[in-house]
Design an enzyme around this catalytic site. Structure first.
Site, PDB file in Angstrom:
ATOM      1  N   GLU A 179     -25.306  15.732  20.567  1.00  9.63           N
ATOM      2  CA  GLU A 179     -23.742  15.886  20.083  1.00  9.63           C
ATOM      3  C   GLU A 179     -23.825  17.143  19.358  1.00  9.63           C
ATOM      4  O   GLU A 179     -24.393  17.314  18.359  1.00  9.63           O
ATOM      5  CB  GLU A 179     -23.452  14.830  19.198  1.00  9.63           C
ATOM      6  CG  GLU A 179     -21.807  14.988  18.737  1.00  9.63           C
ATOM      7  CD  GLU A 179     -20.832  15.377  19.845  1.00  9.63           C
ATOM      8  OE1 GLU A 179     -20.169  16.021  19.589  1.00  9.63           O
ATOM      9  OE2 GLU A 179     -20.567  14.556  20.686  1.00  9.63           O
ATOM     10  N   SER A 188     -12.383  17.899  20.133  1.00  9.11           N
ATOM     11  CA  SER A 188     -12.878  17.351  18.733  1.00  9.11           C
ATOM     12  C   SER A 188     -14.468  17.661  19.054  1.00  9.11           C
ATOM     13  O   SER A 188     -15.258  17.533  20.071  1.00  9.11           O
ATOM     14  CB  SER A 188     -12.761  15.934  18.587  1.00  9.11           C
ATOM     15  OG  SER A 188     -11.298  15.454  18.421  1.00  9.11           O
ATOM     16  N   MET A 235     -13.637  12.266  21.017  1.00 11.54           N
ATOM     17  CA  MET A 235     -12.100  12.065  20.864  1.00 11.54           C
ATOM     18  C   MET A 235     -12.190  10.348  20.529  1.00 11.54           C
ATOM     19  O   MET A 235     -10.901  10.031  19.787  1.00 11.54           O
ATOM     20  CB  MET A 235     -11.401  12.265  21.948  1.00 11.54           C
ATOM     21  CG  MET A 235      -9.867  12.512  21.646  1.00 11.54           C
ATOM     22  SD  MET A 235      -9.698  13.713  20.481  1.00 11.54           S
ATOM     23  CE  MET A 235      -9.750  15.254  21.716  1.00 11.54           C
ATOM     24  N   THR A 259      -5.950   6.459  20.041  1.00 15.61           N
ATOM     25  CA  THR A 259      -5.062   5.177  19.909  1.00 15.61           C
ATOM     26  C   THR A 259      -5.491   4.009  20.216  1.00 15.61           C
ATOM     27  O   THR A 259      -4.930   3.168  20.302  1.00 15.61           O
ATOM     28  CB  THR A 259      -3.681   5.454  20.330  1.00 15.61           C
ATOM     29  OG1 THR A 259      -3.686   5.747  21.959  1.00 15.61           O
ATOM     30  CG2 THR A 259      -2.963   6.835  19.908  1.00 15.61           C
ATOM     31  N   VAL A 265     -26.083  22.036  23.288  1.00 14.81           N
ATOM     32  CA  VAL A 265     -27.009  22.125  24.623  1.00 14.81           C
ATOM     33  C   VAL A 265     -26.296  23.475  25.142  1.00 14.81           C
ATOM     34  O   VAL A 265     -24.952  23.481  25.495  1.00 14.81           O
ATOM     35  CB  VAL A 265     -26.699  20.996  25.539  1.00 14.81           C
ATOM     36  CG1 VAL A 265     -27.308  21.133  26.907  1.00 14.81           C
ATOM     37  CG2 VAL A 265     -27.350  19.852  24.902  1.00 14.81           C
ATOM     38  N   HIS A 275      -5.291  14.103  27.430  1.00 18.63           N
ATOM     39  CA  HIS A 275      -5.768  13.267  28.521  1.00 18.63           C
ATOM     40  C   HIS A 275      -6.066  14.313  29.802  1.00 18.63           C
ATOM     41  O   HIS A 275      -5.692  14.039  30.869  1.00 18.63           O
ATOM     42  CB  HIS A 275      -4.494  12.545  29.075  1.00 18.63           C
ATOM     43  CG  HIS A 275      -4.047  11.545  27.952  1.00 18.63           C
ATOM     44  ND1 HIS A 275      -3.398  10.741  28.073  1.00 18.63           N
ATOM     45  CD2 HIS A 275      -5.086  11.183  26.868  1.00 18.63           C
ATOM     46  CE1 HIS A 275      -3.050   9.847  27.030  1.00 18.63           C
ATOM     47  NE2 HIS A 275      -4.372  10.094  26.277  1.00 18.63           N
ATOM     48  N   ASN A 312     -13.229  12.134  31.445  1.00 21.88           N
ATOM     49  CA  ASN A 312     -11.925  12.253  32.223  1.00 21.88           C
ATOM     50  C   ASN A 312     -11.626  13.159  33.482  1.00 21.88           C
ATOM     51  O   ASN A 312     -11.127  13.167  34.349  1.00 21.88           O
ATOM     52  CB  ASN A 312     -10.963  12.540  31.228  1.00 21.88           C
ATOM     53  CG  ASN A 312     -10.585  11.553  30.320  1.00 21.88           C
ATOM     54  OD1 ASN A 312     -11.082  10.317  30.290  1.00 21.88           O
ATOM     55  ND2 ASN A 312      -9.718  12.074  29.020  1.00 21.88           N
TER      56      ASN A 312
END
Length: 515
Positions: free
Chosen positions: A41, A118, A124, A129, A234, A439, A473
């Site tokens: 990460e 993020s 995220m 939400t 990475v 999104h 996504n």
């Protein structure tokens, strides 16, 4: 889970610790428990356990520090807490996110002025939400026969529930009023209902948001073969003999560079940074970065009529159980998805006037499905670099005539719904700047054939590069209006099962050969 010892080799490298990367780690830990997994990460660990939602942090100062630590390299930009700032022309990001420095719009195009990312363990999902609706009608992926079973599994991993706010009196009132305005002519699955949410109750009884911590689960955290290393960039997927064989990773604390060999590489960064890493690695299929789509977002707010005030002891952090989140599903005839939240549950506060009854301000949001175009894309070159020194995303994005028509319809519809729920706080809805939905989809889309219109196959394995998988996504190939996380996790489950099956067979074969 955050040791600084970098392995020389593992079975699987996972780039990114958001919900889809976590889903790969979870499924592999369950189905192929002898598998060694290294998850990298780029951002720091900002919550405990790693990957937990930052809004679960009770102390406001600690929560703000966690959000600031998630905001990537460079200067911290101004944050947009409500649409009022956007209306005033402020180009800002929400807490916990950061914007592109440039390259977000080009002359003659609409662009995505507030495309945001993020950088933190959990991605995220440490800021979202928690909404996990299922896709409807043309949002669904028609060539996946097992989609519903995969969505079931995604709900298991995310801890999705619809009863989180069953005791919320205002939520029931909102749904009742919305139903009267919406449900006529709809089938049951598309009528107004409780929003499926990734939320869970802690041991202390408090209801809180779920993040990647829930997806990883105890089985992954207890897996001795799993390692999560944060603050690790990475920079390249190593491709040898036409196959993915590992990654090059830079320790952002020390600056040291490591090469980690792997049997399989999964890139689960996000819809902007997954194609970035593939491009930087020389993996450049024709559709890479193309068919990028966002969901235009319209917001409105109403004050509930005829509701009794609640006591002063109502909770102010976590999920306030007097609140509620309701769902108006997408249909092909009404091509937008409605997420209706009380003030405390919304990522964008919608009222700043006099003190209000907690939960009585209803924030309505409609998300619009986008016309898919190959020229809507995130592109890269060798000249422009981002704050990490990687090829910077350059976004080309244009709304079609149909997109404008859908947005206009959504603006009219949201006013109608706001008036049905209560007394509108403004005379007109506000269309948020493009990119606000967070999104982003389509940039590493799935397809049936390697025909130049997709990046990966039905198992999310990149065309022409065996053992390289993509997740997130960006893999979703359809135009959607609903929140995409559940669908993305479902697709990750399919890819992880493929890897687990292959590795398990190889382990069995090695065992037989050594017997």
């Amino acid at each position: 889970m955050s040791a600084r010892q970098y392995p020389a080799s593992v079975d699987v490298v996972i780039v990114g610790s958001g919900p889809t990367g976590a889903a790969y780690a979870r499924i592999l830990s369950e189905r192929a428990p002898g598998t060694t997994i290294a998850m990298f990460e780029v951002g720091p660990t900002v919550s405990d356990p790693p990957g937990a939602h930052v809004k679960n942090i009770a102390d406001p100062a600690e929560r703000a520090r966690a959000q600031a630590a998630s905001e990537g390299p460079g200067e911290r930009g101004e944050k947009v807490a409500n649409p009022g700032a956007a209306k005033a022309g402020v180009r800002g990001a929400r807490p916990g996110t950061f914007l592109l420095d440039d390259g977000y719009a080009f002359e003659g195009e609409d662009g995505m002025p507030v495309a945001a990312m993020s950088s933190n363990v959990g991605g995220m999902s440490a800021h979202w939400t928690g909404a996990c609706p299922r896709p409807n009608d043309s949002e669904r992926i028609p060539f996946l026969p097992d989609l519903d079973e995969l969505l079931d599994e995604g709900e298991r991993l995310l801890g999705v529930r619809t009863d989180a706010f069953d005791a919320a009196p205002f939520g029931a009132i909102v749904r009742e009023r919305l139903s009267a305005a919406v449900d006529a002519g709809r089938v049951d699955r598309t009528k107004v209902q409780r929003m499926p949410l990734a939320a869970h109750r802690r041991d202390d009884g408090r209801l809180v948001w779920s993040g990647s911590d829930v997806v990883l689960g105890d089985v992954t955290r207890a897996n001795p073969g799993f390692t999560l290393i944060d603050e690790s960039l990475v920079t390249r997927v190593v491709v040898e003999g036409g196959r993915a064989s590992g990654v090059v990773v830079r320790d952002l604390r020390s600056g040291e560079q490591h090469e980690v060999a792997a049997r399989v590489v999964v890139v689960a960064a996000d819809a902007l940074r997954t194609p970035q890493l593939l491009w930087a690695s020389g993996v450049r299929p024709e559709a890479l970065g193309r068919y990028l789509n966002d969901q235009a977002q319209i917001v409105f707010a109403s004050r509930l009529r005829d509701v009794a005030p609640l006591g002063a002891d109502a909770p102010a952090t976590g999920l306030a159980e007097y609140s509620g989140v309701s769902w108006v599903p997408f249909t092909d005839d009404v091509p937008f998805h409605g997420q209706v939240m009380q003030l405390d549950a919304s990522p964008i506060p919608l009222a700043e006037d006099d003190p209000v009854v907690p939960g009585s301000i209803v924030g309505l949001g409609l998300f619009c499905a986008k016309d898919l175009q190959a020229d809507d894309r995130v592109a890269f070159d060798d000249e422009h670099l981002d704050g990490y020194g990687m090829p910077a995303p350059r976004i080309h994005y244009t709304l079609t005539a149909r997109d404008h028509e859908v947005i206009d319809r959504a603006r009219a519809e949201i006013v109608r719904l706001g008036e049905a729920v209560g007394d509108p706080l403004d005379s007109r809805p506000f269309t948020l700047p493009l990119g606000s939905s967070l999104h982003y989809q389509g940039s590493t889309r799935m397809g049936l054939a390697d025909d130049g219109t997709s990046v990966c196959d039905l198992d999310s394995e990149v065309w022409g590069v065996p053992d390289l998988f993509v997740a997130g996504n960006g893999v979703i190939p359809t135009s959607t209006a609903c929140n995409p996380t559940l669908t993305s996790v479902a697709l990750a489950v399919r890819g992880a099962r493929k890897i687990a099956s292959v590795l398990s067979r190889e382990q069995v074969a090695r065992g037989a050969a050594s017997a």
